[in-house]
Scaffold this active site. Structure first.
Site, PDB file in Angstrom:
ATOM      1  N   CYS A 163       9.223  15.011   3.131  1.00  0.00           N
ATOM      2  CA  CYS A 163      10.016  15.917   3.956  1.00  0.00           C
ATOM      3  C   CYS A 163       9.880  17.384   3.559  1.00  0.00           C
ATOM      4  O   CYS A 163      10.392  18.264   4.254  1.00  0.00           O
ATOM      5  CB  CYS A 163      11.487  15.516   3.899  1.00  0.00           C
ATOM      6  N   HIS A 302      18.155  22.024   4.165  1.00  0.00           N
ATOM      7  CA  HIS A 302      17.439  20.789   4.514  1.00  0.00           C
ATOM      8  C   HIS A 302      18.351  19.959   5.414  1.00  0.00           C
ATOM      9  O   HIS A 302      17.897  19.437   6.428  1.00  0.00           O
ATOM     10  CB  HIS A 302      17.057  20.035   3.244  1.00  0.00           C
ATOM     11  N   GLU A 313      22.718  18.724  -1.879  1.00  0.00           N
ATOM     12  CA  GLU A 313      22.205  20.054  -1.551  1.00  0.00           C
ATOM     13  C   GLU A 313      23.328  21.092  -1.682  1.00  0.00           C
ATOM     14  O   GLU A 313      23.095  22.219  -2.122  1.00  0.00           O
ATOM     15  CB  GLU A 313      21.601  20.092  -0.150  1.00  0.00           C
ATOM     16  N   LYS A 334      18.376  20.630  11.991  1.00  0.00           N
ATOM     17  CA  LYS A 334      18.268  19.191  12.278  1.00  0.00           C
ATOM     18  C   LYS A 334      19.435  18.688  13.111  1.00  0.00           C
ATOM     19  O   LYS A 334      19.376  17.584  13.656  1.00  0.00           O
ATOM     20  CB  LYS A 334      18.156  18.405  10.975  1.00  0.00           C
ATOM     21  N   HIS A 339      15.208  15.047  12.232  1.00  0.00           N
ATOM     22  CA  HIS A 339      14.368  15.265  11.058  1.00  0.00           C
ATOM     23  C   HIS A 339      12.903  15.013  11.431  1.00  0.00           C
ATOM     24  O   HIS A 339      12.499  13.883  11.677  1.00  0.00           O
ATOM     25  CB  HIS A 339      14.809  14.328   9.934  1.00  0.00           C
ATOM     26  N   PHE A 397      11.366  12.927  -0.220  1.00  0.00           N
ATOM     27  CA  PHE A 397      11.313  11.698  -1.009  1.00  0.00           C
ATOM     28  C   PHE A 397      10.283  11.874  -2.129  1.00  0.00           C
ATOM     29  O   PHE A 397       9.217  12.463  -1.939  1.00  0.00           O
ATOM     30  CB  PHE A 397      10.879  10.520  -0.132  1.00  0.00           C
TER      31      PHE A 397
END
Length: 412
Positions: A163, A302, A313, A334, A339, A397
């Site tokens: 990502c 994010h 976050e 998002k 995403h 990830f």
């Protein structure tokens, strides 16, 4: 001395618009791109919704023969690159092609090709697997196809950091120009993974939202969030060394000021719980720009709408900015487009540039109420506010953390 790097072109294929102008109009309206998945029957799937690209015709952006030799993720990248290059006014006949490179990342490659050709292998035997299966499935072919289409003979790379791919791809292009390995880089990310295997795999990981309400499926920082919504598309930008851009009279959208990375070295899917890794990526980007953390007043998070990401976050932002975190406006694109995995950071980079240009910070659509620890300003409403810097975060990830800092362009 590091060279200054500016943005001179932008292109986008997204769930709410197949050009930068269409996409940005959707962002300003707070339009959402979520609907029931139409690519396959989702009756037996826990996840029913996604953010699909609408009304995309590859033939509008490339010739039919070329399109047939590309999978969907490559088509999106070539289309976004076409808009970005045309927008930049770059004339390759006047450029040294070996000084113009490409950094377009992709997270997964073509799941469509994997599913299609594996089924053919099982049902019809190995001799029936398509001759172009391998070059159509591998993730570097987005950069390869864009380079071929536009005669980009400089450095050509495909960053794969899940990502964080889109942000890392633009960041590495920025570094390439800074240190003199290229004068121009076509950079961004692309993804098209709304397939049976893609949805089933992420759902089994319990990463996807199970909501069937398009208005309540991707709700970053909301107490009722329960997973991200898969999106698809691409964003590509033209990065250029400042003097090169000025010499050809290019319009300049913004300047890339800083880039920072780190690794959580913690878990293959979960971010570090204390946010230390993401915090270091942010402070690295700020330090790279030579400014203070107090200069940051806006972050494009994010913000995936998963429980862990949004919480950790938030902790990372507090760790990086201390008491000043309360004064920072934080939003998540998002909330409108889901995403986009390897394309997410690139689309959000374009979003930040438009926000800098127009003095407009979009709201986090669908956000109603956050839990106690999520106590920062996540932009329940849009703001008309002049901002000098935009910091964009991408957390992948594997523990990949990337932050890129964009600023309003000024001569001095």
């Amino acid at each position: 001395m590091k060279r200054r790097v500016v943005v001179t072109g932008m292109g986008a294929i997204t769930p709410i618009g197949n050009s930068v102008d269409e996409f940005w109009a959707g962002v300003k309206e707070g339009r959402i791109g979520f609907d029931k998945i139409s690519y396959f029957d989702v009756t037996d799937y826990k996840c029913k919704l996604a953010a699909q690209v609408k009304d995309f015709k590859a033939d509008d952006f490339m010739d039919k023969k070329a399109a047939r030799r590309m999978e969907q993720f490559c088509q999106y990248a070539v289309a976004a690159a076409k808009e970005a290059i045309e927008d930049s006014g770059l004339d390759m006949e006047k450029e040294d092609a070996y000084r113009v490179g490409c950094s377009i990342g992709n997270g997964i490659g073509s799941l469509q090709a994997m599913e299609r050709e594996y089924t053919r292998l099982v049902e019809k035997g190995p001799s029936r697997v398509a001759p172009l299966f391998v070059p159509m499935v591998i993730s570097n072919m987005a950069a390869g196809n864009v380079s071929i289409a536009y005669n980009l003979k400089g450095k050509s790379i495909n960053v794969v950091t899940a990502c964080a791919t889109g942000t890392n791809s633009i960041g590495e292009a920025y570094r390439t120009i800074q240190y003199g390995d290229a004068d121009v880089m076509v950079a961004g990310g692309t993804e098209a993974s709304i397939t049976p295997l893609g949805i089933a795999g992420f759902a089994s990981l319990t990463a996807l939202s199970t909501s069937e309400d398009p208005t309540r499926c991707s709700i970053p920082f909301d107490k009722d969030r329960n997973g991200f919504v898969m999106g698809e598309g691409s964003a590509v930008v033209v990065l250029e060394e400042l003097e090169h851009a000025k010499a050809r009279g290019a319009k300049i959208y913004a300047e890339v000021a800083g880039y920072g990375c780190s690794s959580d070295a913690y878990h293959i899917t979960s971010p570090a719980e204390d946010g230390a890794g993401a915090a270091r990526a942010m402070t690295n980007a700020v330090n790279d720009a030579g400014i203070s953390t107090d200069d940051i007043t806006y972050i494009n998070a994010h913000g995936t709408s998963t429980h862990h990401n949004d919480l950790f976050e938030t902790r990372a932002i507090k760790l990086a900015f201390g008491a000043h975190a309360k004064d920072i406006k934080i939003n998540s694109t998002k909330s409108m487009i889901g995403h986009l995995l390897g394309a997410a950071g690139a689309v959000e980079f374009v979003t930040c540039i438009k926000e800098l240009q127009e003095g407009f910070i979009h709201k986090t659509v669908g956000l109603r109420e956050s839990e106690e620890e999520l106590d920062l300003n996540y932009c329940r409403e849009s703001y008309n506010e002049d901002i000098t810097y935009a910091l964009s975060n991408s957390l992948g990830f594997g523990g990949h953390n990337a932050s890129i800092l964009i600023k309003k362009y000024a001569e001095a």
